[in-house]
Design a protein around this motif. Structure first.
Motif, PDB file in Angstrom:
ATOM      1  N   GLN A   1     -14.500 -10.329  22.989  1.00 54.06           N
ATOM      2  CA  GLN A   1     -15.228  -9.704  24.092  1.00 54.06           C
ATOM      3  C   GLN A   1     -15.831 -10.799  24.959  1.00 54.06           C
ATOM      4  O   GLN A   1     -16.680 -11.557  24.485  1.00 54.06           O
ATOM      5  CB  GLN A   1     -16.339  -8.804  23.556  1.00 54.06           C
ATOM      6  CG  GLN A   1     -17.172  -8.181  24.644  1.00 54.06           C
ATOM      7  CD  GLN A   1     -18.342  -7.377  24.074  1.00 54.06           C
ATOM      8  OE1 GLN A   1     -18.533  -7.287  22.874  1.00 54.06           O
ATOM      9  NE2 GLN A   1     -19.120  -6.796  24.959  1.00 54.06           N
ATOM     10  N   PRO A   2     -15.413 -10.924  26.215  1.00 52.76           N
ATOM     11  CA  PRO A   2     -16.041 -11.907  27.098  1.00 52.76           C
ATOM     12  C   PRO A   2     -17.449 -11.456  27.467  1.00 52.76           C
ATOM     13  O   PRO A   2     -17.710 -10.267  27.613  1.00 52.76           O
ATOM     14  CB  PRO A   2     -15.127 -11.935  28.322  1.00 52.76           C
ATOM     15  CG  PRO A   2     -14.405 -10.642  28.292  1.00 52.76           C
ATOM     16  CD  PRO A   2     -14.341 -10.191  26.870  1.00 52.76           C
ATOM     17  N   LEU A   3     -18.324 -12.417  27.598  1.00 53.55           N
ATOM     18  CA  LEU A   3     -19.704 -12.161  28.007  1.00 53.55           C
ATOM     19  C   LEU A   3     -20.016 -13.000  29.239  1.00 53.55           C
ATOM     20  O   LEU A   3     -19.258 -13.900  29.594  1.00 53.55           O
ATOM     21  CB  LEU A   3     -20.670 -12.521  26.873  1.00 53.55           C
ATOM     22  CG  LEU A   3     -20.462 -11.809  25.538  1.00 53.55           C
ATOM     23  CD1 LEU A   3     -21.364 -12.405  24.472  1.00 53.55           C
ATOM     24  CD2 LEU A   3     -20.693 -10.317  25.680  1.00 53.55           C
ATOM     25  N   SER A   4     -21.113 -12.753  29.870  1.00 53.48           N
ATOM     26  CA  SER A   4     -21.498 -13.525  31.054  1.00 53.48           C
ATOM     27  C   SER A   4     -22.011 -14.907  30.656  1.00 53.48           C
ATOM     28  O   SER A   4     -22.335 -15.166  29.501  1.00 53.48           O
ATOM     29  CB  SER A   4     -22.576 -12.776  31.835  1.00 53.48           C
ATOM     30  OG  SER A   4     -23.751 -12.670  31.058  1.00 53.48           O
ATOM     31  N   GLY A   5     -22.070 -15.787  31.642  1.00 47.63           N
ATOM     32  CA  GLY A   5     -22.657 -17.101  31.427  1.00 47.63           C
ATOM     33  C   GLY A   5     -21.807 -18.052  30.607  1.00 47.63           C
ATOM     34  O   GLY A   5     -22.342 -18.913  29.910  1.00 47.63           O
ATOM     35  N   GLY A   6     -20.479 -17.907  30.665  1.00 49.41           N
ATOM     36  CA  GLY A   6     -19.607 -18.817  29.933  1.00 49.41           C
ATOM     37  C   GLY A   6     -19.638 -18.613  28.438  1.00 49.41           C
ATOM     38  O   GLY A   6     -19.552 -19.566  27.665  1.00 49.41           O
ATOM     39  N   ARG A   7     -19.781 -17.368  28.014  1.00 53.79           N
ATOM     40  CA  ARG A   7     -19.865 -17.057  26.585  1.00 53.79           C
ATOM     41  C   ARG A   7     -18.899 -15.936  26.242  1.00 53.79           C
ATOM     42  O   ARG A   7     -18.390 -15.247  27.102  1.00 53.79           O
ATOM     43  CB  ARG A   7     -21.281 -16.606  26.217  1.00 53.79           C
ATOM     44  CG  ARG A   7     -22.351 -17.624  26.491  1.00 53.79           C
ATOM     45  CD  ARG A   7     -23.760 -17.068  26.301  1.00 53.79           C
ATOM     46  NE  ARG A   7     -23.992 -15.934  27.202  1.00 53.79           N
ATOM     47  CZ  ARG A   7     -24.356 -14.711  26.797  1.00 53.79           C
ATOM     48  NH1 ARG A   7     -24.548 -14.443  25.532  1.00 53.79           N
ATOM     49  NH2 ARG A   7     -24.539 -13.744  27.671  1.00 53.79           N
ATOM     50  N   GLY A   8     -18.668 -15.777  24.954  1.00 52.44           N
ATOM     51  CA  GLY A   8     -17.854 -14.686  24.455  1.00 52.44           C
ATOM     52  C   GLY A   8     -18.100 -14.522  22.967  1.00 52.44           C
ATOM     53  O   GLY A   8     -18.798 -15.326  22.349  1.00 52.44           O
ATOM     54  N   VAL A   9     -17.511 -13.486  22.384  1.00 53.14           N
ATOM     55  CA  VAL A   9     -17.704 -13.237  20.960  1.00 53.14           C
ATOM     56  C   VAL A   9     -16.449 -12.570  20.389  1.00 53.14           C
ATOM     57  O   VAL A   9     -15.833 -11.735  21.038  1.00 53.14           O
ATOM     58  CB  VAL A   9     -18.967 -12.377  20.709  1.00 53.14           C
ATOM     59  CG1 VAL A   9     -18.839 -10.994  21.283  1.00 53.14           C
ATOM     60  CG2 VAL A   9     -19.315 -12.317  19.252  1.00 53.14           C
ATOM     61  N   PHE A  10     -16.057 -13.015  19.201  1.00 54.45           N
ATOM     62  CA  PHE A  10     -15.030 -12.341  18.417  1.00 54.45           C
ATOM     63  C   PHE A  10     -15.750 -11.461  17.402  1.00 54.45           C
ATOM     64  O   PHE A  10     -16.733 -11.891  16.800  1.00 54.45           O
ATOM     65  CB  PHE A  10     -14.168 -13.347  17.639  1.00 54.45           C
ATOM     66  CG  PHE A  10     -13.204 -14.119  18.476  1.00 54.45           C
ATOM     67  CD1 PHE A  10     -11.945 -13.617  18.749  1.00 54.45           C
ATOM     68  CD2 PHE A  10     -13.542 -15.358  18.979  1.00 54.45           C
ATOM     69  CE1 PHE A  10     -11.037 -14.330  19.512  1.00 54.45           C
ATOM     70  CE2 PHE A  10     -12.646 -16.089  19.737  1.00 54.45           C
ATOM     71  CZ  PHE A  10     -11.395 -15.567  20.003  1.00 54.45           C
ATOM     72  N   ARG A  11     -15.247 -10.264  17.181  1.00 50.60           N
ATOM     73  CA  ARG A  11     -15.773  -9.357  16.158  1.00 50.60           C
ATOM     74  C   ARG A  11     -14.652  -9.165  15.135  1.00 50.60           C
ATOM     75  O   ARG A  11     -13.692  -8.446  15.392  1.00 50.60           O
ATOM     76  CB  ARG A  11     -16.172  -8.024  16.761  1.00 50.60           C
ATOM     77  CG  ARG A  11     -17.281  -8.146  17.782  1.00 50.60           C
ATOM     78  CD  ARG A  11     -17.537  -6.817  18.488  1.00 50.60           C
ATOM     79  NE  ARG A  11     -18.389  -6.997  19.638  1.00 50.60           N
ATOM     80  CZ  ARG A  11     -19.708  -7.018  19.605  1.00 50.60           C
ATOM     81  NH1 ARG A  11     -20.332  -6.859  18.466  1.00 50.60           N
ATOM     82  NH2 ARG A  11     -20.407  -7.181  20.709  1.00 50.60           N
ATOM     83  N   LEU A  12     -14.780  -9.866  14.001  1.00 55.79           N
ATOM     84  CA  LEU A  12     -13.708  -9.891  13.005  1.00 55.79           C
ATOM     85  C   LEU A  12     -14.172  -9.345  11.665  1.00 55.79           C
ATOM     86  O   LEU A  12     -15.328  -9.513  11.278  1.00 55.79           O
ATOM     87  CB  LEU A  12     -13.231 -11.334  12.801  1.00 55.79           C
ATOM     88  CG  LEU A  12     -12.697 -12.061  14.027  1.00 55.79           C
ATOM     89  CD1 LEU A  12     -12.555 -13.539  13.745  1.00 55.79           C
ATOM     90  CD2 LEU A  12     -11.374 -11.458  14.451  1.00 55.79           C
ATOM     91  N   HIS A  13     -13.239  -8.728  10.950  1.00 55.12           N
ATOM     92  CA  HIS A  13     -13.507  -8.351   9.564  1.00 55.12           C
ATOM     93  C   HIS A  13     -13.589  -9.636   8.747  1.00 55.12           C
ATOM     94  O   HIS A  13     -12.897 -10.614   9.054  1.00 55.12           O
ATOM     95  CB  HIS A  13     -12.380  -7.479   9.007  1.00 55.12           C
ATOM     96  CG  HIS A  13     -12.321  -6.117   9.611  1.00 55.12           C
ATOM     97  ND1 HIS A  13     -13.214  -5.133   9.301  1.00 55.12           N
ATOM     98  CD2 HIS A  13     -11.470  -5.588  10.520  1.00 55.12           C
ATOM     99  CE1 HIS A  13     -12.920  -4.042   9.989  1.00 55.12           C
ATOM    100  NE2 HIS A  13     -11.866  -4.296  10.740  1.00 55.12           N
ATOM    101  N   PRO A  14     -14.404  -9.685   7.714  1.00 56.55           N
ATOM    102  CA  PRO A  14     -14.506 -10.889   6.882  1.00 56.55           C
ATOM    103  C   PRO A  14     -13.147 -11.360   6.350  1.00 56.55           C
ATOM    104  O   PRO A  14     -12.881 -12.561   6.306  1.00 56.55           O
ATOM    105  CB  PRO A  14     -15.437 -10.468   5.746  1.00 56.55           C
ATOM    106  CG  PRO A  14     -16.292  -9.402   6.353  1.00 56.55           C
ATOM    107  CD  PRO A  14     -15.378  -8.662   7.296  1.00 56.55           C
ATOM    108  N   ALA A  15     -12.265 -10.439   5.986  1.00 56.43           N
ATOM    109  CA  ALA A  15     -10.943 -10.824   5.478  1.00 56.43           C
ATOM    110  C   ALA A  15     -10.105 -11.493   6.570  1.00 56.43           C
ATOM    111  O   ALA A  15      -9.366 -12.444   6.294  1.00 56.43           O
ATOM    112  CB  ALA A  15     -10.215  -9.604   4.933  1.00 56.43           C
ATOM    113  N   GLU A  16     -10.221 -11.009   7.814  1.00 60.30           N
ATOM    114  CA  GLU A  16      -9.509 -11.640   8.932  1.00 60.30           C
ATOM    115  C   GLU A  16      -9.991 -13.065   9.141  1.00 60.30           C
ATOM    116  O   GLU A  16      -9.193 -13.978   9.331  1.00 60.30           O
ATOM    117  CB  GLU A  16      -9.752 -10.875  10.229  1.00 60.30           C
ATOM    118  CG  GLU A  16      -8.999  -9.600  10.408  1.00 60.30           C
ATOM    119  CD  GLU A  16      -9.329  -8.964  11.739  1.00 60.30           C
ATOM    120  OE1 GLU A  16      -8.427  -8.935  12.590  1.00 60.30           O
ATOM    121  OE2 GLU A  16     -10.474  -8.516  11.924  1.00 60.30           O
ATOM    122  N   LEU A  17     -11.307 -13.243   9.099  1.00 60.87           N
ATOM    123  CA  LEU A  17     -11.881 -14.569   9.287  1.00 60.87           C
ATOM    124  C   LEU A  17     -11.409 -15.513   8.188  1.00 60.87           C
ATOM    125  O   LEU A  17     -11.006 -16.650   8.462  1.00 60.87           O
ATOM    126  CB  LEU A  17     -13.408 -14.490   9.315  1.00 60.87           C
ATOM    127  CG  LEU A  17     -14.138 -15.795   9.576  1.00 60.87           C
ATOM    128  CD1 LEU A  17     -13.724 -16.412  10.905  1.00 60.87           C
ATOM    129  CD2 LEU A  17     -15.635 -15.562   9.535  1.00 60.87           C
TER     130      LEU A  17
END
Length: 70
Positions: free
Chosen positions: A45-61
C-alpha cells in the motif's frame, strides 16, 4: 481478521528505497523491497510522503526471508 506483519518502507524522491523493516542482515534495502515486490506486491500500500507498507502473513514473510538468503 488474520494476523499480518507490517513492513514499512521509506523512499528517496527518485524512488530508491532508503529504509525497510524486517530486512534480513546482509540484504540491501532496495534488494529486500524488490524481493517483497516480486511475491507480495498485492500486499503493498503506497502512502504519502515517500512511504509505503507491505501487509504480509507471517508465513509469507518467513518464505521471503528464506528465499532472499539463498
Amino acid at each position: 481478521m488474520s494476523e499480518r506483519v507490517l513492513v514499512h518502507v521509506r523512499f528517496t524522491p527518485n524512488g530508491l528505497v532508503t529504509e525497510i523493516g524486517e530486512r534480513p542482515a546482509g540484504v540491501s534495502a532496495q534488494a529486500w523491497f524488490d524481493r517483497l515486490s516480486s511475491g507480495g506486491f498485492h500486499a503493498y500500500q503506497p502512502l504519502s510522503g515517500g512511504r509505503g507498507v507491505f501487509r504480509l502473513h507471517p508465513a509469507e514473510l518467513s518464505s521471503h526471508r528464506a528465499a532472499s538468503l539463498n
